[in-house]
Each structure stands twice: as C-alpha cells, then as structure tokens.
Motif scaffolding. Structure first.
Motif, PDB file in Angstrom:
ATOM      1  N   SER A  15       1.240  -1.252   0.371  1.00 22.86           N
ATOM      2  CA  SER A  15      -0.059   0.253  -0.548  1.00 22.86           C
ATOM      3  C   SER A  15       1.099   1.582  -0.098  1.00 22.86           C
ATOM      4  CB  SER A  15      -0.391  -0.119   1.408  1.00 22.86           C
ATOM      5  OG  SER A  15      -0.017  -0.288   2.503  1.00 22.86           O
ATOM      6  N   GLY A  16       2.483   0.969   0.601  1.00 25.55           N
ATOM      7  CA  GLY A  16       2.981   1.820   0.806  1.00 25.55           C
ATOM      8  C   GLY A  16       3.725   2.939  -0.879  1.00 25.55           C
ATOM      9  N   ALA A  17       3.706   1.231  -0.874  1.00 23.90           N
ATOM     10  CA  ALA A  17       4.347   1.879  -2.909  1.00 23.90           C
ATOM     11  C   ALA A  17       3.136   1.975  -3.630  1.00 23.90           C
ATOM     12  CB  ALA A  17       4.684   0.527  -3.087  1.00 23.90           C
ATOM     13  N   PHE A  18       2.107   1.710  -3.168  1.00 20.41           N
ATOM     14  CA  PHE A  18       0.864   1.918  -4.247  1.00 20.41           C
ATOM     15  C   PHE A  18       0.837   3.595  -4.692  1.00 20.41           C
ATOM     16  CE2 PHE A  18      -3.068   2.667  -5.531  1.00 20.41           C
ATOM     17  CZ  PHE A  18      -2.934   1.950  -7.341  1.00 20.41           C
ATOM     18  N   LEU A  19       0.862   3.978  -3.614  1.00 18.20           N
ATOM     19  CA  LEU A  19       0.959   5.532  -3.297  1.00 18.20           C
ATOM     20  C   LEU A  19       1.721   6.336  -2.170  1.00 18.20           C
ATOM     21  CD1 LEU A  19      -3.345   5.691  -0.887  1.00 18.20           C
ATOM     22  CD2 LEU A  19      -2.031   5.931  -3.638  1.00 18.20           C
ATOM     23  N   GLY A  20       3.262   5.737  -2.479  1.00 17.79           N
ATOM     24  CA  GLY A  20       4.274   6.113  -1.939  1.00 17.79           C
ATOM     25  C   GLY A  20       4.311   8.088  -2.951  1.00 17.79           C
ATOM     26  N   GLU A 489       2.789  13.384   8.077  1.00 22.89           N
ATOM     27  CA  GLU A 489       3.487  13.095   6.398  1.00 22.89           C
ATOM     28  C   GLU A 489       4.672  12.728   7.422  1.00 22.89           C
ATOM     29  OE1 GLU A 489       3.381  16.909   4.029  1.00 22.89           O
ATOM     30  OE2 GLU A 489       1.462  17.486   4.159  1.00 22.89           O
ATOM     31  N   ARG A 490       5.303  11.969   6.287  1.00 22.30           N
ATOM     32  CA  ARG A 490       6.793  11.333   6.169  1.00 22.30           C
ATOM     33  C   ARG A 490       8.045  12.291   5.547  1.00 22.30           C
ATOM     34  NH1 ARG A 490       6.145   5.222   3.957  1.00 22.30           N
ATOM     35  NH2 ARG A 490       5.361   5.946   1.939  1.00 22.30           N
ATOM     36  N   VAL A 491       8.511  12.948   5.965  1.00 23.19           N
ATOM     37  CA  VAL A 491       9.627  13.233   5.107  1.00 23.19           C
ATOM     38  C   VAL A 491      11.168  12.594   4.245  1.00 23.19           C
ATOM     39  CG1 VAL A 491      12.090  15.217   5.876  1.00 23.19           C
ATOM     40  CG2 VAL A 491      10.055  14.870   7.153  1.00 23.19           C
ATOM     41  N   THR A 492      10.966  13.304   2.916  1.00 26.51           N
ATOM     42  CA  THR A 492      12.467  12.521   2.473  1.00 26.51           C
ATOM     43  C   THR A 492      12.864  13.313   1.635  1.00 26.51           C
ATOM     44  OG1 THR A 492      10.830  13.555   0.191  1.00 26.51           O
ATOM     45  CG2 THR A 492      10.263  11.124   1.080  1.00 26.51           C
ATOM     46  N   ALA A 493      14.201  13.011   1.230  1.00 23.62           N
ATOM     47  CA  ALA A 493      15.244  13.264   0.721  1.00 23.62           C
ATOM     48  C   ALA A 493      15.170  14.999  -0.077  1.00 23.62           C
ATOM     49  CB  ALA A 493      16.347  12.863   0.247  1.00 23.62           C
ATOM     50  N   ARG A 494      13.564  14.953  -0.374  1.00 24.92           N
ATOM     51  CA  ARG A 494      13.362  15.559  -1.449  1.00 24.92           C
ATOM     52  C   ARG A 494      11.849  16.835  -1.188  1.00 24.92           C
ATOM     53  NH1 ARG A 494      15.250  14.553  -7.844  1.00 24.92           N
ATOM     54  NH2 ARG A 494      17.035  13.560  -7.412  1.00 24.92           N
ATOM     55  N   SER A 495      10.912  16.436  -0.529  1.00 28.26           N
ATOM     56  CA  SER A 495       9.535  16.770  -0.564  1.00 28.26           C
ATOM     57  C   SER A 495       9.246  15.810   0.843  1.00 28.26           C
ATOM     58  CB  SER A 495       8.864  16.279  -1.424  1.00 28.26           C
ATOM     59  OG  SER A 495       8.247  15.274  -1.851  1.00 28.26           O
ATOM     60  N   THR A 496       7.874  16.132   1.203  1.00 30.54           N
ATOM     61  CA  THR A 496       7.181  14.897   1.837  1.00 30.54           C
ATOM     62  C   THR A 496       6.321  14.351   1.452  1.00 30.54           C
ATOM     63  OG1 THR A 496       5.698  17.072   2.420  1.00 30.54           O
ATOM     64  CG2 THR A 496       8.249  16.664   3.988  1.00 30.54           C
ATOM     65  N   ASP A 497       5.595  13.489   1.897  1.00 34.11           N
ATOM     66  CA  ASP A 497       4.557  12.061   1.105  1.00 34.11           C
ATOM     67  C   ASP A 497       3.755  12.121   2.307  1.00 34.11           C
ATOM     68  OD1 ASP A 497       5.852  11.529  -0.467  1.00 34.11           O
ATOM     69  OD2 ASP A 497       6.939  10.100  -0.327  1.00 34.11           O
ATOM     70  N   PRO A 498       2.360  12.585   2.641  1.00 35.14           N
ATOM     71  CA  PRO A 498       1.563  12.368   3.565  1.00 35.14           C
ATOM     72  C   PRO A 498       1.017  10.973   3.672  1.00 35.14           C
ATOM     73  CG  PRO A 498       0.157  12.808   0.881  1.00 35.14           C
ATOM     74  CD  PRO A 498       1.564  12.877   0.931  1.00 35.14           C
ATOM     75  N   LEU A 499       0.932  10.294   4.917  1.00 32.17           N
ATOM     76  CA  LEU A 499       0.705   9.554   5.520  1.00 32.17           C
ATOM     77  C   LEU A 499      -1.388   9.277   5.181  1.00 32.17           C
ATOM     78  CD1 LEU A 499       3.192   8.865   7.536  1.00 32.17           C
ATOM     79  CD2 LEU A 499       3.234   7.776   5.610  1.00 32.17           C
ATOM     80  N   VAL A 500      -1.427  10.589   6.340  1.00 33.43           N
ATOM     81  CA  VAL A 500      -2.936  11.035   6.493  1.00 33.43           C
ATOM     82  C   VAL A 500      -3.668  11.561   6.374  1.00 33.43           C
ATOM     83  CG1 VAL A 500      -4.667  10.229   7.670  1.00 33.43           C
ATOM     84  CG2 VAL A 500      -2.683   8.577   8.510  1.00 33.43           C
ATOM     85  N   GLN A 501      -4.400  12.426   5.663  1.00 28.69           N
ATOM     86  CA  GLN A 501      -4.648  13.604   5.432  1.00 28.69           C
ATOM     87  C   GLN A 501      -5.934  13.655   6.048  1.00 28.69           C
ATOM     88  OE1 GLN A 501      -4.173  14.344   1.311  1.00 28.69           O
ATOM     89  NE2 GLN A 501      -3.523  12.564   1.154  1.00 28.69           N
ATOM     90  N   ARG A 523       1.642  18.698   8.790  1.00 27.62           N
ATOM     91  CA  ARG A 523       1.276  20.185   8.346  1.00 27.62           C
ATOM     92  C   ARG A 523      -0.057  20.355   8.536  1.00 27.62           C
ATOM     93  NH1 ARG A 523       3.443  21.923   3.495  1.00 27.62           N
ATOM     94  NH2 ARG A 523       4.761  20.336   3.601  1.00 27.62           N
ATOM     95  N   ILE A 524       0.128  22.448   8.800  1.00 25.15           N
ATOM     96  CA  ILE A 524      -1.488  22.367   9.104  1.00 25.15           C
ATOM     97  C   ILE A 524      -1.291  23.436   8.219  1.00 25.15           C
ATOM     98  CG2 ILE A 524      -3.132  22.852  11.096  1.00 25.15           C
ATOM     99  CD1 ILE A 524      -1.306  21.704  13.409  1.00 25.15           C
ATOM    100  N   THR A 525      -3.619  23.946   7.652  1.00 24.77           N
ATOM    101  CA  THR A 525      -2.959  25.311   7.320  1.00 24.77           C
ATOM    102  C   THR A 525      -4.268  25.547   7.856  1.00 24.77           C
ATOM    103  OG1 THR A 525      -2.142  24.223   5.349  1.00 24.77           O
ATOM    104  CG2 THR A 525      -3.581  26.149   5.234  1.00 24.77           C
ATOM    105  N   ASN A 526      -4.913  27.036   8.431  1.00 22.71           N
ATOM    106  CA  ASN A 526      -5.535  27.768   8.748  1.00 22.71           C
ATOM    107  C   ASN A 526      -6.463  28.420   7.394  1.00 22.71           C
ATOM    108  OD1 ASN A 526      -7.837  28.909   9.706  1.00 22.71           O
ATOM    109  ND2 ASN A 526      -6.146  29.524  11.651  1.00 22.71           N
ATOM    110  N   LEU A 527      -7.210  27.140   7.206  1.00 21.02           N
ATOM    111  CA  LEU A 527      -8.896  28.196   6.315  1.00 21.02           C
ATOM    112  C   LEU A 527      -9.775  29.113   6.743  1.00 21.02           C
ATOM    113  CD1 LEU A 527      -9.173  24.718   4.279  1.00 21.02           C
ATOM    114  CD2 LEU A 527      -7.111  26.077   4.014  1.00 21.02           C
ATOM    115  N   GLY A 528      -9.473  29.425   7.698  1.00 19.45           N
ATOM    116  CA  GLY A 528     -10.889  30.214   7.919  1.00 19.45           C
ATOM    117  C   GLY A 528     -10.570  31.116   8.812  1.00 19.45           C
ATOM    118  N   SER A 529     -11.543  32.001   8.972  1.00 21.19           N
ATOM    119  CA  SER A 529     -11.174  33.825   9.295  1.00 21.19           C
ATOM    120  C   SER A 529     -10.467  33.567  10.655  1.00 21.19           C
ATOM    121  CB  SER A 529     -12.546  34.175   8.873  1.00 21.19           C
ATOM    122  OG  SER A 529     -12.993  33.909  10.028  1.00 21.19           O
TER     123      SER A 529
END
Length: 662
Positions: A15-20, A489-501, A523-529
């Motif tokens: 499953s990790g390879a499928f969505l890696g 997310e897990r941190v890779t050499a070049r970026s990050t890959d989400p585990l659960v969103q 990673r957290i993003t405030n979408l409100g006011s």
C-alpha cells in the motif's frame, strides 16, 4: 496460479508503494483512477449468528449488526441501489439459499464492468489442510454429518462472473484460541471437525477479485459485547474507515486503515489477510458527505425520525454515558436544523425536529456536540480465572482507586481486565489486559505479595488507560468542522509524502506504516477567519503519554488565518522521528478556537527542551484539555448539565492519527 496472500508487512509495503508518490496536489488524479465507474453494483450480505442443529457454539448476535452496518454503508454512503443489496440472515442463511443467491443475484445479473460485493459474518474453521477454510451456515450442523461451506467452494461458485470487479469480506475466525482473560468479547472460530466426516473442498484456485479475511487462518475474529452495540470488531472498524473515506479511496487502503483502528480499539490484533488478485477493486466513490449517520425512517404520527449512527466512533457508541447532539447534515451544513435527541441506544437515535419537514429518510445527519460525564470511570473486569478470595481482594482494592469501577460479571463493555500473568524472570504477577488479550501493563510486585499491594502499583497504569479512554472519547474527527486541513507526512530527501490527511470530517488514508527512525512532520493550514490554537500528543503502548514541546510554544503562538504551520519547523534544530521500537503509535492533534490555557499550564513545568516530552500526569492533562474545550464550547445556546463536559464540533477538533512502526 496459486492464491496470493499479503501478510502484514508486505501488505503495508504494497500500500505504501502504491501511494508512495501521492501528494495533496495529485490526489484528484488518484481519485479518478481508484474510483473507476462501474455499470452496476450488486451485493450479497450473509450473517449467521448461530449454526443451529446440535452445535454447542454460542450465539453471535453481532453478525446481524454486521449485516446492518454493511447494508447502510453500501446504500447510504457508496451508492448501491437498495434492490441490488440482498441479505441472508439467521434461518435464511442455509447452504442451498446461499448457493441460489450467489447464482441468481450475482452470477446471472453481473455484467462486464459491474461491481460485486460479498460479505460473510459468522463462525469459521479449518479442515485437515490448514489452508482449507470453511464457513458455518444455519444448517451446517443440522445433519449427523456437518456440512460447512468451504471458502474455496464459495469462490468457485463465483468463477462464472462476467466481471473481475469483486470484493469479498469474511469476518470469521478459523483457529480456536484459549478464552484468555476477557469475557467481554466472543470469538468467531469453531472447534476443528472430524476430517473423515467432511466432504473434501475443491482444489484451491485464484479467486476472482480481492478477498479480505478479517484474520489469517491461524487467527480468530471476534465481536465485541458492549452494553450498547454487539458487532464484529473488523466489520465495525471497516465500516467506519470506508464511511469517512474521501472519494477515490481504494478498498485495500480502507482495510489498512480499519486494521489500525481495530488495533487501537481492542489492543494488539492480527492483520487481515488479503488474497486473490491483490489489486484495488471497487474504488470508494461516496455519493454524500460522511457525517455521523443517516436518517433511515420517519414516523409521521409521532413526528420523530430514526437516525442510524454508523459514522460515529465505536469508542463513543460503546459508551452509554456519552451523549450526542445532532443536526441535519449536508456540506455545507444546513443552518437551524438541530435535532432533539429523545433516545440514543447504540447505533440508533430517535429524534424530533422543530420543522418536521426536515425529517426525510436518506438525509444525512451530523454531530454538532458531544457530552462526556466529568466523572467517567475506567471500567475494569476481573478475570474469571481468579479465585473467590482474589476477586474479593481485587474488588476491595479497586474500590479505593479514584475513577475506577469494577464491572459486575453480568456487565459487558469493560475497558480492560485484571488477571494473572507470567513474566520472564519475574514469575507470577497480575496485569491489565486489553479485550483482545494483549497485556497492557504489569505490576512490579510478584504473586507472593498481597493482591492489594499489587494493585496499588498498577494505579499509574490505570490513570494512563483512563487518559487514553478520554482522548478517544473526545476525538471527533468525523464530526469536527473547524476550517483547517492537516496531514501527517513523512520527510523524504526532496519533499514530504502524506500518510494520513484530514479536512472537513473526511479522512484520506495513504501508506500507514513507517520505518523506525523515519522523519515525520505535521502540516496544518488555517482556512478560516479566526486564529486557531493547537496541542499535539502521542502515545505508544508501554510508553508514557507525550506532548510536543517547541519554541515558540504552541500555547503562545496561534495559527493565523491563511497561514500554514509545520510541526516541527524545517529550520528547527530538533527533528521528529518515528520511535525505534515497533508497534502502533497514536497521535492526537487538538485544535481549538480558544487558547488551551489549562492544559498548557499543566505541562509548562516540564523540563525545558524540544521534542516529545513525557507527561507525569496524563489523566490530569486529559481532564484539563476537556475543561479547555468545554469553555470554548460554552457559547452554545443550549448549555450542558453541570456534571458533563461539552465539546462542540465547530469549536474544537480532536484528530486521532495512527501509524505503525515496522
């Protein structure tokens, strides 16, 4: 070709390879791939609570609940037409009826490109060949010679299907295990039958589609016997995972997420076994927001509706003292549609509405708030193997422990079990066990000391377990509507890959396993006011509860509207890595519209530093968190009773993200 089985680690690696390579930006592409449309969806659901005849096997009432769970999931969430979902339960589930239903409802009707789903809940067993598995039907033991349904026979009957889009789920056990320490679960494995009296199963072949066994042939599935709901542990958690899955989630990933939830709920548990093609089939393409459930019936005479609450966490529904406030669902929510809950029992709530026209069958309902008793106890059952004197001493000793209740023998739904255990190099002692039989904590005293003394050494473990219970009961990820999105997310050499969103009550699981030492980030993003305040907690079995301490502390710096936060920040000198020991790790992200002052004040005295700091008083922290969330929720027009905490879904979000270190 021989059947292909995916064990725990290979499956999670698959499953990790499928969505890696999955990222937030590319999710829409995977939605279209995994949720490929099918022309029609057909389902057969079989629930056999009792094999009948001369069988000494006890009744499995949860098998009927399993059928209800799966039917509501398929119809109300995944878009199956009610006429295309056939159920066989109790006396209907005979060998002849099952064979006829498979032929007429599935094989004869399914066309190329159609989707076919089959679910079985009941007893299972093994033949002389450990890989020869059988299922018990209503008439299996009616004759002098038992005639079970071989799983290979069932799969052979489906070889005539004109479609390869097939998913089969078998919630049964196959190997009898000792009853263990817990009387609060019922095992779904039947004793071995005399091989000489059984008909031989057909030769194994590669079954069409994908088949999910709740446990491997060496394991036994279980159903919980809680006071409110009796259901198969795997079926209930699978229903939860798929009910809240975002569009495009594959069945296989839903199974992986369900297994994590199952392990969290019941303790250590064997992973499901995947056989067949091993490819994702029947992509999940929800037709409506998940929410907390759906209105299934309306009584015009009393102007009441019946709501099915299968989208609510099993932790909550299994706890009769926790109350829900509901409203008519929708995304965005429909304003001014609060429902008055007249009665809530297990999976069903009876409600009234100020405007009766809002009571419409098929309309989604959502949780707006949750009420938790301020004195909610940890319920401990006593192992039936303890002798009379031990039970008397244990009852007396536990009565002196604050917020601990001893379950009476007739009670069901305990949180853990006190029983004997043997430890290497330490001899006989007492310990606390999960419903699955997994050891949760042991005493430092030996059996030669008094049981009362031994129990006193277990008090810190009891407080940790009660804190764990409170965190799960306040977790409202399926109902929370705070305007932010987050991902582990897990941190890779070049970026990050989400585990659960997570966003707006929907969970999108990707890979759920990480290597020991793997770098992670939230990673957290405030979408409100409005600004949002956070606290991040983590717990792994046999470890203390921990809080993430950073500089500047989260208690001081809120996340402003439109801003994004990484925990930890890439510029930080400290990095978050998965722990070295294998096992399940639970993380809780607590978000609130007001500062979590009392909770942060409690941990402010910890030694300065960065990273995951152990909490000396986990129960006190859970209680302080609830007080903070309660104060933030008190702007509600309808205040709670004085002996309850209130957690409003639009004021607070408590998200439970789990991953497994392998």
């Amino acid at each position: 070709m021989e059947p292909m089985g995916l064990k725990r680690r290979p499956f999670l690696q698959w499953s990790g390879a499928f969505l890696g390579g999955l990222s937030l930006g590319s999710w829409g592409v995977w939605q279209r791939v995994l949720a490929a449309p099918v022309n029609r969806r057909l389902a057969l659901l079989v629930g056999v609570p009792s094999p009948g005849g001369s069988s000494p096997l006890v009744t499995l009432p949860g098998c009927l609940t399993d059928v209800d769970l799966q039917r509501e999931l398929l119809v109300e969430r995944l878009g199956f037409r009610p006429a295309d979902v056939l159920t066989l339960t109790g006396s209907q589930a005979t060998l002849a009826n099952v064979q006829t239903a498979l032929e007429t409802h599935l094989v004869q009707q399914a066309q190329s490109g159609d989707g076919v789903f089959l679910h079985f809940s009941g007893y299972g067993g093994r033949g002389a060949d450990p890989e020869a598995l059988w299922l018990a039907l209503t008439d299996t033991f009616s004759a002098a010679v038992p005639q079970p349904l071989w799983l290979a026979t069932l799969q052979t009957w489906l070889t005539g299907l004109a479609t390869e889009q097939v998913v089969g789920v078998i919630d049964a056990g196959f190997t009898v295990k000792p009853t263990g320490h817990c009387d609060q679960v019922r095992w779904r494995a039947a004793p071995a039958l005399d091989a000489e009296t059984l008909s031989m199963p057909p030769s194994p072949s590669r079954p069409a589609g994908t088949w999910v066994l709740a446990v491997p042939p060496s394991g036994t599935a279980a159903e919980t016997l809680g006071p409110e709901v009796k259901a198969g542990v795997f079926t209930w958690t699978l229903t939860q995972a798929l009910w809240h899955a975002g569009a495009g989630t594959a069945w296989m990933l839903g199974v992986a997420q369900a297994q994590l939830q199952e392990t969290t709920w019941m303790g250590t548990w064997p992973a499901p076994q995947i056989t067949g093609s091993g490819r994702p089939a029947l992509g999940v393409s929800p037709r409506s927001p998940g929410g907390s459930g759906v209105m299934v019936a309306v009584d015009p005479a009393t102007r009441t509706g019946r709501c099915w609450l299968g989208g609510v966490s099993p932790w909550v529904l299994a706890q009769p003292d926790v109350e829900l406030r509901l409203a008519v669902g929708g995304d965005p929510p429909v304003p001014d549609t609060d429902l008055l809950v007249q009665r809530q029992q297990g999976l069903v709530a009876t409600v009234q509405a100020a405007d009766p026209t809002m009571l419409v069958p098929g309309r989604p309902v959502r949780e707006t708030a949750r009420l938790l008793p301020t004195q909610l106890p940890l319920v401990i059952a006593l192992d039936s193997q303890l002798d009379r004197i031990e039970r008397v001493d244990a009852t007396s000793a536990l009565a002196a422990v604050p917020q601990v209740t001893v379950a009476r023998p007739a009670d069901l739904g305990s949180d853990c079990v006190l029983g004997r255990c043997q430890l290497p190099h330490e001899g006989s002692t007492y310990g606390l066990f999960a419903p699955s039989g997994a050891l949760l904590g042991t005493s430092s005293a030996t059996g030669s000391e008094s049981l009362k003394t031994t129990i006193r050494t277990l008090v810190p473990q009891m407080q940790l377990l009660l804190a764990h219970k409170l965190l799960h009961l306040m977790a409202n990820g399926e109902a929370a509507r705070l305007p932010f999105q987050t991902s582990l997310e897990r941190v890779t050499a070049r970026s990050t890959d989400p585990l659960v969103q997570w966003a707006n009550g929907l969970v999108r699981p990707a890979a759920v396993d990480v290597e020991a030492g793997q770098r992670l980030v939230f990673r957290i993003t405030n979408l409100g006011s409005t600004p949002l305040y956070f606290m991040l907690l983590a717990w792994q079995a046999q470890d203390p509860l921990r809080v993430l301490a950073l500089n500047p502390p989260l208690a001081v710096e809120p996340l402003a509207p439109g801003e994004m936060l990484l925990l930890p920040n890439p510029t930080s000198t400290w990095s978050w890595t998965a722990p070295p020991q294998p096992g399940l790790v639970e993380t809780w992200l607590v978000a609130c519209t007001q500062p979590l002052r009392q909770a942060w004040a409690l941990v402010s005295g910890l030694a300065s530093g960065h990273g995951w700091l152990p909490i000396p008083q986990p129960l006190a922290l859970a209680q302080k968190l609830l007080q903070d969330l309660h104060l933030a929720s008190l702007s509600e027009a309808n205040p709670p009773p004085k002996d309850h905490w209130l957690v409003a879904s639009h004021r607070a979000a408590i998200l439970n993200f789990s991953y497994r270190v392998v």
